[in-house]
Scaffold this active site. Structure first.
Site, PDB file in Angstrom:
ATOM      1  CG  ASP A 167      -1.757   1.210   1.367  1.00  0.00           C
ATOM      2  OD1 ASP A 167      -2.407   1.591   0.389  1.00  0.00           O
ATOM      3  OD2 ASP A 167      -1.759   1.819   2.462  1.00  0.00           O
ATOM      4  CG  ASP A 181      -1.894   7.626   0.563  1.00  0.00           C
ATOM      5  OD1 ASP A 181      -1.158   8.611   0.480  1.00  0.00           O
ATOM      6  OD2 ASP A 181      -2.711   7.298  -0.320  1.00  0.00           O
ATOM      7  CG  ASP A 208      -1.832   2.407   6.562  1.00  0.00           C
ATOM      8  OD1 ASP A 208      -2.113   2.051   5.400  1.00  0.00           O
ATOM      9  OD2 ASP A 208      -2.263   3.455   7.081  1.00  0.00           O
TER      10      ASP A 208
END
Length: 270
Positions: free
Chosen positions: A14, A16, A213
């Site tokens: 991922d 961001d 995250d």
């Protein structure tokens, strides 16, 4: 020493909250991904953020010192455009709510991008864009009420930033959902497994690892795709969140940051 990464032939990141926050790389992230590249471990990048095209994302990453190529980047914007192209005839009018990148992706697959409900769009596609306005949401509202299909690139409630979580595309989708008293017809991005499956196919990987995250997008998407996952604590979710997560959102491993790839595997607390 057995390193977590040694069991995998592809690492899907991922962006961001994992590789960068806002315009700044997360400390250690460029070095970790560069080490993978030097060791010949394939990398891919899967993002729900629909505000940039793959080539733009790759250029942004290279500017941060991250080795990245456009073909390694998989975005919800491109996946949404491809899905609409499969469902609609060439030249079908589509109202886009979001950034120019989403408009460009739709145009590239042969759809006619429109900006107003009066142009009779047969579909509305909604993605994150920092300049999305009330006027755009109003046009989308009118179009969907008139019968247009409603496609969301993703429903992430927040977007990580150096100032803390900010409203994500899910917050904008929620505003339209309240006005329409309904949900989108299709949600394309994570936690749907498509971006991860596409990345594995393109890389020819048989043992991919997803790094994210967020439990409700990255980790749940990995579970749906049947892939192992590493939750890093540089973005939204905490170690306590991982410990209490339901099986559908429970990561296989937890680490402080991307340096965890080169350490012995660590399981979430039970």
């Amino acid at each position: 020493m057995t390193r977590l990464v040694d069991d995998y032939d592809l690492v899907i990141f991922d962006l961001d909250g994992v590789v960068f926050l806002g315009a700044q790389p997360i400390p250690g992230a460029p070095e970790a991904i560069s080490q993978l590249d030097a060791e010949g471990v394939a990398a891919a990048f899967a993002t729900n953020n629909a505000s940039r095209r793959p080539a733009e994302v790759a250029a942004l990453l290279r500017g941060m010192g991250v080795p990245a190529r456009a073909g390694e980047v998989h975005t919800a914007a491109r996946a949404a455009a491809a899905e609409l192209a499969r469902r609609l005839p060439a030249g079908a009018p589509v109202l886009v709510v979001g950034a120019d990148a989403l408009r460009a992706e739709c145009a590239e697959v042969g759809l006619a991008v429109v900006a107003a409900a009066a142009e009779a769009p047969v579909a509305v596609v909604q993605g994150y864009g920092p300049q999305v306005s009330w006027a755009e949401l109003a046009e989308a509202c009118v179009a969907v009420r008139a019968g247009a299909a409603w496609v969301a690139t993703n429903t992430d409630r927040t977007l990580p930033s150096p100032r803390g979580p900010l409203p994500g595309n899910g917050a904008l989708v929620a505003a339209l959902a309240v006005a329409l008293d309904r949900q989108p017809d299709i949600v394309i991005g994570k936690p749907a497994p498509g971006l991860f499956e596409q990345a594995a196919r393109r890389a020819g990987a048989t043992r991919p690892l997803v790094v994210g995250d967020r439990l409700d997008t990255d980790i749940e998407g990995a579970v749906r795709a049947g892939m192992d996952s590493l939750l890093v604590l540089t973005g939204v979710a905490s170690e306590e969140d991982a410990a209490s997560a339901a099986p559908a959102q429970r990561p296989r491993f937890v680490g402080a940051d991307l340096g965890a790839l080169f350490l012995p595997p660590r399981l979430p607390a039970s």
